[in-house]
Design a protein around this motif. Structure first.
Motif, mmCIF file in Angstrom:
data_model
loop_
_atom_site.group_PDB
_atom_site.id
_atom_site.type_symbol
_atom_site.label_atom_id
_atom_site.label_comp_id
_atom_site.label_asym_id
_atom_site.label_seq_id
_atom_site.Cartn_x
_atom_site.Cartn_y
_atom_site.Cartn_z
ATOM 1 N N ALA A 280 0.364 -1.761 -9.697
ATOM 2 C CA ALA A 280 -0.375 -3.024 -9.779
ATOM 3 C C ALA A 280 -1.534 -3.110 -8.793
ATOM 4 O O ALA A 280 -2.554 -3.734 -9.087
ATOM 5 N N HIS A 281 -1.395 -2.505 -7.602
ATOM 6 C CA HIS A 281 -2.374 -2.723 -6.536
ATOM 7 C C HIS A 281 -3.075 -1.467 -6.050
ATOM 8 O O HIS A 281 -4.069 -1.572 -5.320
ATOM 9 N N GLY A 282 -2.574 -0.297 -6.409
ATOM 10 C CA GLY A 282 -3.117 0.939 -5.864
ATOM 11 C C GLY A 282 -4.411 1.377 -6.507
ATOM 12 O O GLY A 282 -4.798 0.888 -7.576
ATOM 13 N N SER A 283 -5.071 2.317 -5.856
ATOM 14 C CA SER A 283 -6.315 2.869 -6.376
ATOM 15 C C SER A 283 -6.208 4.376 -6.617
ATOM 16 O O SER A 283 -7.162 4.998 -7.044
ATOM 17 N N ARG A 284 -5.048 4.942 -6.343
ATOM 18 C CA ARG A 284 -4.823 6.383 -6.528
ATOM 19 C C ARG A 284 -3.738 6.568 -7.576
ATOM 20 O O ARG A 284 -2.823 5.758 -7.659
ATOM 21 N N ASP A 285 -3.846 7.636 -8.347
ATOM 22 C CA ASP A 285 -2.906 7.773 -9.467
ATOM 23 C C ASP A 285 -1.712 8.676 -9.190
ATOM 24 O O ASP A 285 -0.889 8.891 -10.075
ATOM 25 N N ARG A 286 -1.598 9.180 -7.952
ATOM 26 C CA ARG A 286 -0.453 10.029 -7.620
ATOM 27 C C ARG A 286 0.179 9.576 -6.300
ATOM 28 O O ARG A 286 -0.515 9.240 -5.352
ATOM 29 N N VAL A 287 1.509 9.608 -6.304
ATOM 30 C CA VAL A 287 2.281 9.323 -5.102
ATOM 31 C C VAL A 287 3.109 10.562 -4.814
ATOM 32 O O VAL A 287 3.788 11.076 -5.709
ATOM 33 N N HIS A 288 3.057 11.041 -3.576
ATOM 34 C CA HIS A 288 3.829 12.207 -3.167
ATOM 35 C C HIS A 288 4.874 11.798 -2.137
ATOM 36 O O HIS A 288 4.683 10.843 -1.385
ATOM 37 N N ALA A 289 5.953 12.526 -2.110
ATOM 38 C CA ALA A 289 6.970 12.402 -1.064
ATOM 39 C C ALA A 289 7.325 13.825 -0.642
ATOM 40 O O ALA A 289 7.291 14.745 -1.462
ATOM 41 N N TYR B 21 4.589 -1.719 -7.387
ATOM 42 C CA TYR B 21 3.547 -2.293 -6.527
ATOM 43 C C TYR B 21 2.306 -1.394 -6.541
ATOM 44 O O TYR B 21 1.176 -1.880 -6.674
ATOM 45 N N VAL B 22 2.506 -0.090 -6.396
ATOM 46 C CA VAL B 22 1.381 0.846 -6.417
ATOM 47 C C VAL B 22 0.648 0.762 -7.751
ATOM 48 O O VAL B 22 -0.587 0.739 -7.800
#
Length: 179
Positions: A117-126, A114-115
């Motif tokens: 396809a729809h996100g605007s940032r290239d990194r996801v953190h947890a 989903y990110v």
């Protein structure tokens, strides 16, 4: 073993019961304990507001099993600044009766799609706590890279030793003017 199929459904005003379930002591053991009813209702309002914004701002979802229609937990992502960079943060919780089936990893894979396809940032953190081996395993199995230990504040104002996991969604395509 057959992979359990699931889907992510946007959070709605009918999902407060799930928020209550994910607020139980067994679910909040690594998050500082259950929140008060007032804070939980505020969280519900924030989740609903997030779902009303543009998709790139983030989303909260219910994790739904395809075969039965059962809600197995919640997962989402939201915008934040981390070390001076605009990133997304992801968080999830799978209800105890559904744990141990790989659902958190499968839901996280769906969320990353989903990110993408729809996100605007290239990194996801947890940022799971160093004392939470299950969530750290989810990050590893989902393809996140461990950047090391950090003191992450959760709840806000309470430093908690955590691991910083990063997933690179990929560079966002440049927007070009038409015409």
């Amino acid at each position: 073993m057959e992979k359990t199929r699931l889907r992510l459904e946007p959070w709605s005003d009918r999902d407060f019961w799930l928020l209550e379930r994910t607020n139980e002591p067994v679910m909040t053991e690594h998050l500082g304990g259950p929140e008060s009813d007032e804070r939980l209702r505020d969280r519900q309002r924030r989740y609903e507001a997030l779902s009303a914004r543009e998709p790139a701002a983030g989303r909260m979802f219910r994790v739904v099993l395809e075969a039965s229609g059962d809600s197995a937990g919640a997962i989402g992502f939201w915008e934040r600044q981390w070390r001076g960079e605009p990133v997304y943060e992801a968080g999830w919780g799978i209800l105890p009766e559904f744990q141990g089936r790989g659902l958190a990893v499968a839901a996280l894979a769906e969320l990353l799609s989903y990110v993408r396809a729809h996100g605007s940032r290239d990194r996801v953190h947890a940022f799971p706590g160093t004392d939470h081996p299950a969530s750290n395993a989810v990050c590893r199995r989902a393809g996140f890279e461990c950047l090391g230990e950090v003191d992450f504040e959760y709840p806000p104002g309470v430093p908690h030793p955590s691991l910083d996991w990063r997933y690179r969604v990929g560079p966002r395509p440049a927007v070009t003017p038409s015409g």
